[in-house]
Design an enzyme around this catalytic site. Structure first.
Site, PDB file in Angstrom:
ATOM      1  N   HIS A   1       0.818  -1.225   0.000  1.00 35.04           N
ATOM      2  CA  HIS A   1       0.000   0.000   0.000  1.00 35.04           C
ATOM      3  C   HIS A   1       0.846   1.267   0.000  1.00 35.04           C
ATOM      4  O   HIS A   1       0.403   2.309  -0.503  1.00 35.04           O
ATOM      5  CB  HIS A   1      -0.954  -0.009   1.193  1.00 35.04           C
TER       6      HIS A   1
ATOM      7  N   ASP B   1       0.263   4.295  -2.510  1.00 34.73           N
ATOM      8  CA  ASP B   1       0.159   5.703  -2.116  1.00 34.73           C
ATOM      9  C   ASP B   1       1.119   6.567  -2.925  1.00 34.73           C
ATOM     10  O   ASP B   1       0.777   7.683  -3.336  1.00 34.73           O
ATOM     11  CB  ASP B   1       0.456   5.864  -0.628  1.00 34.73           C
TER      12      ASP B   1
ATOM     13  N   GLU C   1      -8.697   5.399  -6.429  1.00 35.24           N
ATOM     14  CA  GLU C   1      -7.693   5.756  -7.435  1.00 35.24           C
ATOM     15  C   GLU C   1      -8.291   6.589  -8.562  1.00 35.24           C
ATOM     16  O   GLU C   1      -7.691   6.708  -9.636  1.00 35.24           O
ATOM     17  CB  GLU C   1      -7.047   4.490  -8.001  1.00 35.24           C
TER      18      GLU C   1
END
Length: 212
Positions: free
Chosen positions: A102, A106, A132
């Protein structure tokens, strides 16, 4: 003084912000005092920034974007000016999170947001729509010009080398505002175009050129 009424104003002085008062006490006699409110004004600005900003990407959030879009729709109805939306979604984003973690996901989101912010105009509005997905409001912009920008962003994104991830792509949908549009109808049209781009194999731009 107007009708011997107190006057209150904020003044920038010596690098700070001061809340000043002039209070009439009698003929040609006034009490003046000022309070340094710099710290409170900075806190107020920070809170305002947080209320309209997506913390991760430092783009605007969905609530603020909706407010700006509503204003632009009303402005278009009054002036007759054209404007457009670009909706984009990072391709295979779940796979990026699954394969690289993750934190890498990010970084992809932040890198893409920075790329777009560095390209669009000051009058344009970029927001994280959710997950997203991002959305761009382009005032005074025809669909043709919005498509040209979307293609440029698509190509630039595909050429990026994101540390720990490599290259990524996105699918883009473009729609122009029609006279009868509401926030929902316009956003849905851009969203539908974006999903057409997904269905066409991803990493492409699809658009609706005319109002029906």
């Amino acid at each position: 003084m107007v009708r011997n009424e107190p006057i209150n104003s904020e003044v920038e002085f010596a690098g700070g912000i001061w809340d000043t008062w002039w209070i009439p006490l009698g003929e040609e006699v006034y009490l003046h005092y000022a309070t340094d409110v710099t710290r409170y004004k900075k806190m107020e600005e920070e809170l305002r920034h947080l209320s309209v900003t997506d913390v991760l990407t430092n783009t605007y959030n969905r609530r603020y974007f909706t407010h700006k879009l509503e204003e632009e729709i009303e402005r278009a109805k009054r002036s007759g000016n054209k404007f457009s939306l670009i909706m984009l979604d990072i391709d295979c984003f779940k796979s990026i999170n699954d394969c690289f973690g993750h934190n890498a996901g990010d970084l992809v989101l932040k890198s893409m947001a920075e790329l777009i912010k560095n390209r669009i105009r000051k009058i344009d509005t970029l927001a994280r729509w959710g997950g997203e997905e991002f959305i761009i409001l382009l005032p005074d912009t025809t669909v043709k010009n919005a498509v040209h920008l979307a293609e440029e962003l698509r190509e630039s994104l595909s050429r990026m080398d994101i540390p720990g991830v490599g290259s990524v792509t996105a699918s883009f949908g473009v729609a122009g505002c029609c006279p009868e549009d509401t926030i929902d109808t316009l956003v849905n049209r851009a969203d539908n175009m974006m999903y057409e781009a997904k269905a066409a194999g991803r990493n492409c731009v699809r658009y609706m050129n005319e109002c029906e």
